[in-house]
Design a protein around this motif. Structure first.
Motif, PDB file in Angstrom:
ATOM      1  N   ASP A 383       0.806  -1.222   0.000  1.00 17.19           N
ATOM      2  CA  ASP A 383       0.000   0.000   0.000  1.00 17.19           C
ATOM      3  C   ASP A 383       0.839   1.273   0.000  1.00 17.19           C
ATOM      4  N   ALA A 384       2.180   1.135   0.122  1.00 16.62           N
ATOM      5  CA  ALA A 384       3.058   2.310   0.145  1.00 16.62           C
ATOM      6  C   ALA A 384       3.916   2.418  -1.113  1.00 16.62           C
ATOM      7  N   LEU A 385       3.731   1.520  -2.095  1.00 21.71           N
ATOM      8  CA  LEU A 385       4.583   1.532  -3.285  1.00 21.71           C
ATOM      9  C   LEU A 385       4.415   2.810  -4.106  1.00 21.71           C
ATOM     10  N   GLU A 386       3.245   3.424  -4.039  1.00 17.63           N
ATOM     11  CA  GLU A 386       3.021   4.687  -4.747  1.00 17.63           C
ATOM     12  C   GLU A 386       3.200   5.882  -3.828  1.00 17.63           C
ATOM     13  N   ARG A 387       2.915   5.722  -2.564  1.00 21.87           N
ATOM     14  CA  ARG A 387       3.002   6.848  -1.628  1.00 21.87           C
ATOM     15  C   ARG A 387       4.439   7.315  -1.444  1.00 21.87           C
ATOM     16  N   GLU A 423       8.779   6.303 -17.322  1.00 22.32           N
ATOM     17  CA  GLU A 423       8.046   6.069 -16.076  1.00 22.32           C
ATOM     18  C   GLU A 423       8.945   5.308 -15.102  1.00 22.32           C
ATOM     19  N   LEU A 424       8.789   5.637 -13.826  1.00 16.01           N
ATOM     20  CA  LEU A 424       9.520   4.969 -12.746  1.00 16.01           C
ATOM     21  C   LEU A 424       8.504   4.312 -11.826  1.00 16.01           C
ATOM     22  N   THR A 425       8.631   3.002 -11.639  1.00 19.02           N
ATOM     23  CA  THR A 425       7.712   2.258 -10.787  1.00 19.02           C
ATOM     24  C   THR A 425       8.507   1.375  -9.824  1.00 19.02           C
ATOM     25  N   LEU A 426       7.877   1.041  -8.704  1.00 19.90           N
ATOM     26  CA  LEU A 426       8.462   0.149  -7.708  1.00 19.90           C
ATOM     27  C   LEU A 426       7.574  -1.079  -7.559  1.00 19.90           C
TER      28      LEU A 426
END
Length: 443
Positions: A383-387, A423-426
């Motif tokens: 739930d924190a991958l975008e935050r 784009e940068l994603t985790l």
């Protein structure tokens, strides 16, 4: 109203003109085909070109004795024209009376055979359906009452009705497709440029306004987009300058607080206050750097992306930090090398601080180039991958704030990547560890 319709460049006008142009092009292609192919129906015998040959042959055979005419007729025959002589017309077993041909209509006939010569013509349609003798036939009566027949074994001109209809449909389709392709390109090009400029603005907020072109509806959409783009740029510019000014102005009171803390007698409170001041100073410096990057953008240039990544890895090896690399030895890419370097360094610093065994993978796809920085650390809650990309956001669990950082690194890294259309994603690995994926547009 019609004048306004013709004068304004609208989508409805272009569609109407496309239909009219397709019809005109179809008619023009059919006209060209008729001119090039000659007679393309079942023409009358006068237009087949046979009568000139018939007149010359009839004049030669007519001048010979009756006993030699069968042999002369046989000698005059060719694969293109069968010549036959009979003393009586009934011997030819014709389907009936043929159409009378006036010698005066064909100069050669008039010159060689005269005006009063009896000439009959039969077309393939004059014969019974399915008859093997359904050909063009020309009958010429000689001066002694005998007859010559001239028959082409195979018709080498004109087209059957089915073939003719097929040709008409084919030419109509060709004309329609050609005009539609040209009209579609003229209509699609402004839309494609509009879409490309809109995507560019998504990655570069300082992109120039879109050139106003195309039909009226597209021009109005471009004007509205340019107005919206200018308003967003103005809003972001004001926000950036305001926040940068606030961060800059906070330095003065922080400096005064630092000086006053030196005169505190309680050393414990003094150290706590100094740590808070230093943390605030670090946050302000990071904020100023973040805002400065937003106003000063690096120009794209061609560079070797693999060599850049290997240079970063060598720098870490000088600090006794081993980083594995997997990818091509050389890869020329057009982008912002300093920005990409800052992104990769930021991701590696996070992996080195909070995890272990960092690794870089460089992959080349058909439409994109991917840089993956992975580690074997504890990862991040789903739930924190975008935050974590929110400015000043820091995790309190596996990413302890005591290790440093003010929560602007990932925000700045994603902004840099998006500037270049990427784009940068985790994402968490299936096992322990985190994967930071940088996707850049292909070459």
């Amino acid at each position: 109203m019609i004048r306004r319709f013709l004068r304004r460049d609208t989508l409805s006008r272009r569609i109407a003109l496309t239909i009219v142009a397709a019809m005109l092009a179809s008619l023009a292609l059919n006209a060209v085909f008729v001119q090039v192919a000659g007679i393309w129906a079942r023409p009358p015998i006068e237009r087949t070109g046979l009568l000139e040959q018939i007149a010359a042959t009839a004049r030669v055979i007519e001048a010979a004795p009756a006993s030699l005419r069968p042999q002369l007729a046989s000698a005059a025959s060719s694969p293109m024209l069968d010549v036959l002589w009979k003393a009586q017309r009934a011997d030819f077993k014709l389907p009936g009376d043929g159409s009378q041909i006036q010698a005066g209509r064909v100069p050669v006939l008039q010159q060689l055979l005269g005006d009063e010569r009896k000439i009959e013509g039969f077309s393939p349609g004059d014969w019974p359906a399915g008859s093997p003798r359904a050909h063009y036939v020309a009958m010429v009566q000689l001066v002694d009452g005998s007859w010559l027949s001239f028959t082409p074994p195979a018709r080498s001109w004109g087209l059957e009705i089915g073939t003719r209809i097929a040709v008409i449909i084919f030419l109509g389709l060709i004309a329609t497709l050609l005009v539609a392709w040209i009209a579609t390109r003229q209509l699609a090009n402004p839309l494609q440029r509009f879409a490309s400029a809109a995507r560019r603005f998504g990655g570069d907020l300082r992109a120039p306004p879109i050139k106003i072109e195309g039909p009226e509806e597209i021009r109005q959409a471009i004007i509205a987009f340019n107005v919206m783009q200018a308003q967003i740029q103005h809003f972001i510019g004001e926000r950036t300058h305001m926040l940068a000014a606030i961060s800059h102005d906070l330095r003065a009171p922080l400096t005064r607080m630092r000086l006053r803390s030196e005169f505190m007698e309680d050393l414990d409170h003094q150290q706590k206050l100094i740590r808070d001041i230093e943390e605030m100073q670090s946050m302000i410096n990071s904020a100023l750097t973040f805002f400065r990057e937003d106003t000063q953008r690096e120009q794209p240039t061609a560079f070797d992306l693999s060599e850049l990544l290997q240079t970063i890895i060598d720098d870490y090896r000088d600090q006794n930090i081993d980083i594995d690399f997997n990818g091509p030895a050389h890869l020329v890419y057009v982008g912002r090398p300093l920005g990409i370097k800052r992104v990769v360094v930021n991701l590696l610093e996070n992996a080195e601080k909070y995890a272990q065994r960092p690794r870089i993978d460089l992959m080349v796809g058909e439409e994109e180039i991917c840089i993956e920085v992975s580690d074997d650390g504890p990862g991040i809650p789903e739930d924190a991958l975008e935050r974590v990309f929110d400015p000043f956001f820091r995790l309190e669990g596996s990413r302890n704030r005591d290790t440093g950082g003010v929560g602007l690194g990932l925000s700045s890294a994603r902004a840099i990547v998006r500037e270049q259309g990427g784009e940068l994603t985790l994402s968490n690995r299936k096992g322990p560890g985190l994967v930071a994926r940088v996707e850049l547009p292909g070459r």
